[in-house]
Scaffold this active site. Structure first.
Site, PDB file in Angstrom:
ATOM      1  N   ASN A 205       0.584  -0.911   0.036  1.00 21.78           N
ATOM      2  CA  ASN A 205       0.024   0.267   0.187  1.00 21.78           C
ATOM      3  C   ASN A 205       0.888   1.306   0.163  1.00 21.78           C
ATOM      4  O   ASN A 205       1.410   1.994   1.245  1.00 21.78           O
ATOM      5  CB  ASN A 205      -0.898  -0.385   1.245  1.00 21.78           C
ATOM      6  CG  ASN A 205      -1.787   1.308   1.772  1.00 21.78           C
ATOM      7  OD1 ASN A 205      -1.609   2.073   0.425  1.00 21.78           O
ATOM      8  ND2 ASN A 205      -2.938   1.158   2.646  1.00 21.78           N
TER       9      ASN A 205
ATOM     10  N   LYS B   4       0.414   4.543  -0.564  1.00 26.90           N
ATOM     11  CA  LYS B   4      -0.400   5.965   0.407  1.00 26.90           C
ATOM     12  C   LYS B   4      -0.332   6.545  -1.050  1.00 26.90           C
ATOM     13  O   LYS B   4      -0.241   6.530  -1.638  1.00 26.90           O
ATOM     14  CB  LYS B   4      -0.087   5.757   1.560  1.00 26.90           C
ATOM     15  CG  LYS B   4      -0.365   4.579   2.300  1.00 26.90           C
ATOM     16  CD  LYS B   4      -0.110   4.809   3.304  1.00 26.90           C
ATOM     17  CE  LYS B   4      -0.388   3.366   4.859  1.00 26.90           C
ATOM     18  NZ  LYS B   4      -0.178   3.665   5.958  1.00 26.90           N
TER      19      LYS B   4
ATOM     20  N   HIS C 139      -9.869   2.348   4.967  1.00 31.36           N
ATOM     21  CA  HIS C 139      -8.603   2.537   5.527  1.00 31.36           C
ATOM     22  C   HIS C 139      -8.394   3.122   7.191  1.00 31.36           C
ATOM     23  O   HIS C 139      -8.986   3.748   6.875  1.00 31.36           O
ATOM     24  CB  HIS C 139      -7.484   2.800   4.390  1.00 31.36           C
ATOM     25  CG  HIS C 139      -5.974   2.042   4.963  1.00 31.36           C
ATOM     26  ND1 HIS C 139      -5.307   3.498   6.206  1.00 31.36           N
ATOM     27  CD2 HIS C 139      -4.765   1.155   5.540  1.00 31.36           C
ATOM     28  CE1 HIS C 139      -4.410   2.933   6.310  1.00 31.36           C
ATOM     29  NE2 HIS C 139      -3.667   1.588   6.091  1.00 31.36           N
TER      30      HIS C 139
ATOM     31  N   GLU D 150      -6.778   5.529   8.063  1.00 28.62           N
ATOM     32  CA  GLU D 150      -6.681   6.981   7.177  1.00 28.62           C
ATOM     33  C   GLU D 150      -7.384   7.857   7.063  1.00 28.62           C
ATOM     34  O   GLU D 150      -7.791   8.542   6.727  1.00 28.62           O
ATOM     35  CB  GLU D 150      -5.311   6.667   6.259  1.00 28.62           C
ATOM     36  CG  GLU D 150      -3.774   6.279   7.443  1.00 28.62           C
ATOM     37  CD  GLU D 150      -2.629   6.097   6.369  1.00 28.62           C
ATOM     38  OE1 GLU D 150      -3.163   5.193   5.188  1.00 28.62           O
ATOM     39  OE2 GLU D 150      -1.446   5.976   7.683  1.00 28.62           O
TER      40      GLU D 150
ATOM     41  N   GLU E  65      -5.412  -4.503  10.386  1.00 25.84           N
ATOM     42  CA  GLU E  65      -4.528  -3.029  10.596  1.00 25.84           C
ATOM     43  C   GLU E  65      -4.620  -2.816  12.079  1.00 25.84           C
ATOM     44  O   GLU E  65      -5.467  -1.993  12.105  1.00 25.84           O
ATOM     45  CB  GLU E  65      -4.911  -2.262   9.382  1.00 25.84           C
ATOM     46  CG  GLU E  65      -4.581  -3.259   9.262  1.00 25.84           C
ATOM     47  CD  GLU E  65      -4.093  -2.220   7.470  1.00 25.84           C
ATOM     48  OE1 GLU E  65      -2.257  -2.072   6.668  1.00 25.84           O
ATOM     49  OE2 GLU E  65      -4.541  -1.187   6.606  1.00 25.84           O
TER      50      GLU E  65
ATOM     51  N   GLY F 118       2.351   2.527  10.612  1.00 23.89           N
ATOM     52  CA  GLY F 118       3.751   3.747  10.656  1.00 23.89           C
ATOM     53  C   GLY F 118       4.863   3.663  11.506  1.00 23.89           C
ATOM     54  O   GLY F 118       5.364   4.391  11.672  1.00 23.89           O
TER      55      GLY F 118
ATOM     56  N   SER G  83       3.590  -2.400  10.301  1.00 31.85           N
ATOM     57  CA  SER G  83       5.100  -1.746  10.487  1.00 31.85           C
ATOM     58  C   SER G  83       5.332  -3.468  10.628  1.00 31.85           C
ATOM     59  O   SER G  83       5.790  -3.474  11.203  1.00 31.85           O
ATOM     60  CB  SER G  83       4.791  -1.694  12.588  1.00 31.85           C
ATOM     61  OG  SER G  83       4.515  -0.073  11.976  1.00 31.85           O
TER      62      SER G  83
HETATM   63  P1  PGA Z   1       2.559   1.083   7.333  1.00 31.81           P
HETATM   64  O1  PGA Z   1       1.172   0.710   6.946  1.00 31.81           O
HETATM   65  O2  PGA Z   1       3.035  -0.871   6.853  1.00 31.81           O
HETATM   66  O3  PGA Z   1       3.950   1.825   7.406  1.00 31.81           O
HETATM   67  O4  PGA Z   1       3.101   0.575   8.996  1.00 31.81           O
HETATM   68  C1  PGA Z   1       0.391   0.193   6.574  1.00 31.81           C
HETATM   69  C2  PGA Z   1      -0.958   0.163   6.137  1.00 31.81           C
HETATM   70  O5  PGA Z   1      -1.015   1.135   6.948  1.00 31.81           O
HETATM   71  O6  PGA Z   1      -0.894  -0.394   5.653  1.00 31.81           O
END
Ligand code: PGA
Length: 243
Positions: free
Chosen positions: A8, A10, A93, A95, A160, A166, A205
């Site tokens: 992903n 983003k 997601h 976000e 998640e 992140g 992560s």
């Molecule tokens: P990350 O993001 O691997 O940077 O923690 C995962 C995600 O949001 O899909």
């Protein structure tokens, strides 16, 4: 079932990075036991589709609008994304839930739109840190699944935990396994026997250093990878950890 490793990106990636990140994937994943997917920003879908054509690496989008078409300036419909080469779409997601106020009802409408356009939805669920500290993570995820999945849902689930995205923090192995087992129970309750077959990805992560351990846990059907998918060597290492 084969594990799925989804990158992903983003809101990251220009044409220059696409060549660097996507070009090596078809050859690198040709003989793998895992399925590989990248979800670059929509601006790169057409170019990515050309790079991945004929390979086993799939292409996905990061969101779609719930309507088929119409007066929604700046939005993209599921059929537009399909037309641009996407075969999957990430929905709900955390976000999007945080930045755009997406509710479970909106997620469900988007899932329905994606399904009509023949995109495979990847519905994201997960608790915040406060919810985990209050020990209500199972209830939160249950209600996201009940609210976000239409009857007969066919697609992928991504667990998640918001606090792991992140941050470099990953739940204990036992906590990931417990949540994936819980999600499986809810899926079977919600969807009947077809709930047994849906892949449940872990995201938050995931890195080369922890991928092997996470992917070996029961009911972990793959990983959704954010930050580490923007580094070609790291993403490759995670793909190989699945295989
Ligand atoms: P990350 O993001 O691997 O940077 O923690 C995962 C995600 O949001 O899909």
């Amino acid at each position: 079932m084969r594990q799925l490793i989804a990158g992903n990106w983003k809101m990251n990636g220009l044409l220059a990075q696409l060549a660097e990140l996507a070009q090596p994937l078809p050859a690198a994943s040709a003989n793998l036991a895992a399925d590989v997917l990248i979800c670059p920003p929509a601006t790169l879908l057409t170019a990515a589709a050309a790079i991945l054509a004929g390979s086993r690496v799939a292409l996905g989008a990061q969101d779609c609008h719930e309507a088929q078409s119409g007066a929604h300036t700046g939005d993209l419909s599921a059929s537009m994304l399909r037309d641009a080469g996407a075969r999957f779409v990430i929905l709900g997601h955390s976000e999007r839930r945080a930045d755009h106020g997406e509710t479970d009802a909106i997620v469900r409408a988007k899932v329905e739109a994606a399904t009509i356009a023949s995109l495979v939805p990847i519905v994201c669920v997960g608790e915040t840190e406060a919810q985990r500290l209050a020990a209500i993570q199972n209830d939160v995820v249950t209600s996201q699944l009940r609210g976000g999945l239409p009857d007969g849902y066919s697609g992928v689930i991504a667990y998640e935990p918001v606090w792991a995205i992140g941050t470099g923090r990953v739940p204990q192995d036992a906590d990931i396994a417990a949540m994936h087992a819980h999600i499986r129970v809810v899926l079977i309750e919600r969807l009947g026997s077809s709930g047994r077959d849906l892949r449940i990805l872990y995201g938050g992560s995931v890195k080369p250093s922890n991928a092997r351990a996470v992917l070996a846990l029961p009911e972990v059907g793959g990983a959704m990878v954010g930050g580490a998918s923007l580094n070609a060597a790291d993403f490759m290492a995670i793909i190989h950890a699945a295989a």
